[in-house]
Design an enzyme around this catalytic site. Structure first.
Site, mmCIF file in Angstrom:
data_model
loop_
_atom_site.group_PDB
_atom_site.id
_atom_site.type_symbol
_atom_site.label_atom_id
_atom_site.label_comp_id
_atom_site.label_asym_id
_atom_site.label_seq_id
_atom_site.Cartn_x
_atom_site.Cartn_y
_atom_site.Cartn_z
ATOM 1 N N ARG A 8 0.780 -1.236 0.000
ATOM 2 C CA ARG A 8 0.000 0.000 0.000
ATOM 3 C C ARG A 8 0.809 1.283 0.000
ATOM 4 O O ARG A 8 0.235 2.373 -0.036
ATOM 5 C CB ARG A 8 -1.002 0.055 1.162
ATOM 6 C CG ARG A 8 -2.081 -0.973 1.056
ATOM 7 C CD ARG A 8 -3.333 -0.613 1.799
ATOM 8 N NE ARG A 8 -3.119 -0.295 3.191
ATOM 9 C CZ ARG A 8 -4.070 0.146 3.995
ATOM 10 N NH1 ARG A 8 -5.283 0.341 3.541
ATOM 11 N NH2 ARG A 8 -3.832 0.388 5.256
ATOM 12 N N ASP A 9 2.119 1.215 0.049
ATOM 13 C CA ASP A 9 2.919 2.444 -0.054
ATOM 14 C C ASP A 9 4.177 2.178 -0.869
ATOM 15 O O ASP A 9 5.273 2.623 -0.515
ATOM 16 C CB ASP A 9 3.269 2.984 1.333
ATOM 17 C CG ASP A 9 3.756 4.432 1.276
ATOM 18 O OD1 ASP A 9 3.449 5.135 0.288
ATOM 19 O OD2 ASP A 9 4.447 4.864 2.219
ATOM 20 N N LEU A 10 4.006 1.460 -1.965
ATOM 21 C CA LEU A 10 5.143 1.178 -2.834
ATOM 22 C C LEU A 10 5.528 2.461 -3.559
ATOM 23 O O LEU A 10 4.692 3.086 -4.207
ATOM 24 C CB LEU A 10 4.764 0.082 -3.838
ATOM 25 C CG LEU A 10 5.918 -0.496 -4.650
ATOM 26 C CD1 LEU A 10 6.933 -1.181 -3.739
ATOM 27 C CD2 LEU A 10 5.395 -1.485 -5.675
#
Length: 179
Positions: free
Chosen positions: A82-84
């Site tokens: 979710r925060d690549l």
């Protein structure tokens, strides 16, 4: 904060991948508090490299394959990052001179809905919360939609674009203009 920290340790301890940083230990020290001991990844964040140069097609393709391999391993373990983003990808130099991308920072990760630990583990970060870095967020992610592996794949596409062009896909003077 403590719950997120513990959750990150649990998530990462499930992964066995050459492309995801490994958890070595999780300790509670009375003097310093909670500590997540992780494998040291010697290298630079992709964000730093992209500030210095645009990658060749071959370099971008090789790193993208590494990132896809990491996502395969994460998604197989039912974990959505979710925060690549380039700052969460370390480019590790190997002994043979080649590079390898390694994904780090699982602070806002979430288990896929319906997995065994989903209800217990994901109460910290609700499904309807938009979390991540706006420039790399899938459109549906910014609305707080139920997390899916597609969020990470979308982010990889944005990162690949940036590796190849030397600029971000979406640019705004603020997060609101970027959306």
């Amino acid at each position: 904060v403590v719950a997120r920290f513990r959750r990150e340790a649990v998530f990462l301890s499930r992964i066995r991948s050459d492309y995801v940083a490994r958890v070595v230990d999780f300790v509670e020290d009375p003097a310093v508090g909670l500590a997540l001991v992780m494998e040291f990844i010697d290298g630079d964040p992709l964000s730093k490299i992209l500030q210095q140069k645009t990658l060749t097609v071959e370099e971008a393709l090789e790193l993208s394959i590494d990132i896809v391999s990491a996502l395969r391993d994460l998604h197989y373990a039912k974990i959505i990052h979710r925060d690549l983003k380039p700052g969460n990808i370390i480019i590790q130099r190997r002994y043979d001179g080649a590079s390898r991308a390694v994904i780090v920072d699982f602070g806002v990760s979430r288990l896929v809905k319906g997995s065994a630990e989903d209800e217990e583990m994901t109460g910290i970060t609700r499904a309807d919360m938009a979390v991540g870095t706006i420039e790399y967020m899938a459109p549906e992610q910014s609305t707080g939609a139920e997390p899916t592996p597609r969020f990470d794949l979308y982010a990889l596409g944005v990162i690949a674009y940036e590796m190849l062009t030397g600029r971000r896909l979406f640019l705004g003077e603020s997060d609101y203009q970027t959306v």
